[in-house]
Scaffold this motif. Structure first.
Motif, PDB file in Angstrom:
ATOM      1  N   VAL A 260     -11.843   9.568   5.904  1.00  0.00           N
ATOM      2  CA  VAL A 260     -11.883  10.888   5.274  1.00  0.00           C
ATOM      3  C   VAL A 260     -12.673  11.852   6.155  1.00  0.00           C
ATOM      4  O   VAL A 260     -12.269  12.996   6.377  1.00  0.00           O
ATOM      5  N   ALA A 261     -13.795  11.388   6.689  1.00  0.00           N
ATOM      6  CA  ALA A 261     -14.608  12.248   7.555  1.00  0.00           C
ATOM      7  C   ALA A 261     -13.830  12.677   8.792  1.00  0.00           C
ATOM      8  O   ALA A 261     -14.005  13.786   9.297  1.00  0.00           O
TER       9      ALA A 261
ATOM     10  N   ASP B  23     -12.476  -8.970  -0.555  1.00  0.00           N
ATOM     11  CA  ASP B  23     -12.487  -8.047   0.586  1.00  0.00           C
ATOM     12  C   ASP B  23     -12.494  -6.576   0.160  1.00  0.00           C
ATOM     13  O   ASP B  23     -12.622  -5.681   1.011  1.00  0.00           O
ATOM     14  N   GLU B  24     -12.366  -6.305  -1.131  1.00  0.00           N
ATOM     15  CA  GLU B  24     -12.279  -4.918  -1.595  1.00  0.00           C
ATOM     16  C   GLU B  24     -13.464  -4.056  -1.181  1.00  0.00           C
ATOM     17  O   GLU B  24     -13.274  -2.899  -0.772  1.00  0.00           O
ATOM     18  N   PRO B  25     -14.711  -4.557  -1.237  1.00  0.00           N
ATOM     19  CA  PRO B  25     -15.842  -3.688  -0.861  1.00  0.00           C
ATOM     20  C   PRO B  25     -15.774  -3.169   0.565  1.00  0.00           C
ATOM     21  O   PRO B  25     -16.338  -2.112   0.870  1.00  0.00           O
TER      22      PRO B  25
ATOM     23  N   GLU C 117     -10.624   4.871  15.847  1.00  0.00           N
ATOM     24  CA  GLU C 117     -11.260   3.553  15.911  1.00  0.00           C
ATOM     25  C   GLU C 117     -11.252   2.862  14.553  1.00  0.00           C
ATOM     26  O   GLU C 117     -11.034   1.648  14.448  1.00  0.00           O
ATOM     27  N   THR C 118     -11.472   3.642  13.487  1.00  0.00           N
ATOM     28  CA  THR C 118     -11.480   3.065  12.146  1.00  0.00           C
ATOM     29  C   THR C 118     -10.089   2.594  11.736  1.00  0.00           C
ATOM     30  O   THR C 118      -9.928   1.517  11.145  1.00  0.00           O
TER      31      THR C 118
ATOM     32  N   GLY D 113     -16.266   1.534   3.146  1.00  0.00           N
ATOM     33  CA  GLY D 113     -16.734   2.041   4.429  1.00  0.00           C
ATOM     34  C   GLY D 113     -15.606   2.597   5.272  1.00  0.00           C
ATOM     35  O   GLY D 113     -15.741   3.667   5.878  1.00  0.00           O
ATOM     36  N   TRP D 114     -14.492   1.879   5.315  1.00  0.00           N
ATOM     37  CA  TRP D 114     -13.342   2.376   6.075  1.00  0.00           C
ATOM     38  C   TRP D 114     -12.848   3.712   5.522  1.00  0.00           C
ATOM     39  O   TRP D 114     -12.536   4.631   6.267  1.00  0.00           O
TER      40      TRP D 114
END
Length: 402
Positions: free
Chosen positions: A163-164, A151-153, A183-184, A157-158
């Motif tokens: 960060v953004a 599940d590391e990859p 939401e993230t 994306g999260w």
């Protein structure tokens, strides 16, 4: 150039490769009111004082506006709730309850780093971000928490989205990025909750499950919601800052071949070298949002109650009133009391692990890459002005040593 214009330029992506001349100009006005009514504080002693000032709150009024269904992490809490949550987390992360946790990870960290270097392409060229600095910390923090390796990859994306969401951008509606960040966080928290429910990895396998089962602590245990919020923070903050520390460190050393070779000859200097890196190129450049609970007087400026305050850590680290020749990278500097991990009650929770990861990563990199050289300087930078670091760092090398 006035301070308002300077902060806009600092936040602009075009300044990412070298914001330090702009920080030097900003320090001419140590406490500078911005056009939106917020204040930027840029000198060492003033930043340090505010990091310890209880009149500056960490609670974020934007969270409710973003319709965030999760409570704030401990970074967004004030005492006494902050102290309760942090002490419960520390039981599973460091002294006095788990005193050897981080130190005992060195062997596994060295093994992980060397497996990544072994996988470098034979062509003698590699992107130190994608092939090294990015996957290494996420592997470490996922292993520490008990996240299954497959599940590391998903965390990349999260991490990018979160960060953004904290990065101020001139001309952009902050509500949009705050909503995307909320939401993230919820998506990641749902995944972690499912992990805890399934008991993945077995009882006691990972910090996440030890926290869920810690019913003996005073003031505890953490509620399920508190546990999930803390895990989100540890996964993201524990990853992103370390990526930048390693990548900025490699770039700094590659620009100074004499320092690269010195670390190869004298690996024992690694701890002091990392401290100077944290001063010289801190992975967290600023704390963008703290709130004034009362009027705060700094010199001849009064920050009114209710104002938003940005603490520019990286500028403070280059303040000539605090450090001799601050723009010189000097691992032998006798006094490196930097702001790289912040200070006060919110000083970086994962600092011991980040230090060790950076020490191991850079020491093994310089030991094994023969004839290493930058292939692009300056490299392309990530968008964030808060968590500043190269997006790619392409290096050439003659061979990979055993």
């Amino acid at each position: 150039m006035n301070g308002e214009t300077l902060m806009r330029r600092i936040l602009d992506h075009g300044s990412r490769a070298d914001p330090y001349p702009l920080y030097a100009e900003l320090r001419r006005t140590p406490v500078c009111r911005q056009e939106d009514g917020s204040y930027a504080v840029s000198t060492y002693h003033e930043v340090l004082a505010l990091l310890h000032d209880p009149r500056l709150t960490s609670t974020n009024p934007d969270q409710e506006a973003a319709d965030d269904k999760l409570p704030p992490s401990m970074l967004g809490m004030d005492p006494p709730e902050h102290d309760r949550v942090r002490s419960l987390l520390m039981r599973q992360f460091g002294p006095p309850h788990t005193p050897g946790l981080v130190k005992d990870m060195r062997g596994d960290l060295e093994t992980t780093v060397n497996k990544m270097i072994d996988a470098f392409p034979e062509a003698g060229e590699a992107d130190l971000v994608d092939a090294f600095a990015y996957p290494f910390p996420v592997t470490v923090i996922c292993r520490l928490l008990g996240v299954p390796p497959e599940d590391e990859p998903r965390f990349r994306g999260w991490a990018d989205k979160l960060v953004a969401s904290i990065d101020p951008r001139p001309g952009e509606d902050p509500a949009i990025r705050q909503r995307e960040g909320a939401e993230t966080r919820q998506e990641l928290a749902l995944y972690l909750n499912d992990l805890v429910e399934k008991g993945a990895g077995g009882p006691g396998d990972g910090m996440l499950f030890r926290l869920a089962g810690d019913h003996d602590a005073e003031g505890g245990p953490l509620s399920r919601l508190e546990l999930l919020v803390a895990a989100v923070l540890l996964l993201i903050a524990g990853h992103e800052t370390t990526v930048n520390l390693i990548t900025n460190g490699a770039l700094t050393l590659l620009r100074r071949p004499e320092q690269w070779e010195r670390l190869r000859r004298e690996p024992e200097i690694a701890p002091r070298l990392i401290e100077e890196l944290l001063r010289f190129e801190p992975p967290v450049q600023m704390i963008p949002r703290r709130g004034a609970l009362a009027d705060i007087e700094i010199g001849d400026v009064t920050i009114p109650a209710g104002s938003t305050v940005a603490l520019v850590l990286a500028s403070g680290n280059r303040d000539p009133k605090r450090f001799t020749e601050p723009d010189t990278f000097d691992p032998d500097r006798p006094d490196i009391e930097h702001l790289g991990f912040g200070s006060g009650i919110h000083i970086c929770f994962g600092a011991p692990l980040a230090r060790l990861e950076a020490q191991v990563a850079l020491t093994e990199l310089v030991r094994r890459l023969d004839g290493a050289r930058l292939l692009q300087d300056p490299p392309p930078y990530r968008s964030s002005a808060v968590l500043r670091g190269p997006r790619h760092l392409t290096v050439g090398f003659d061979r990979v040593l055993v």
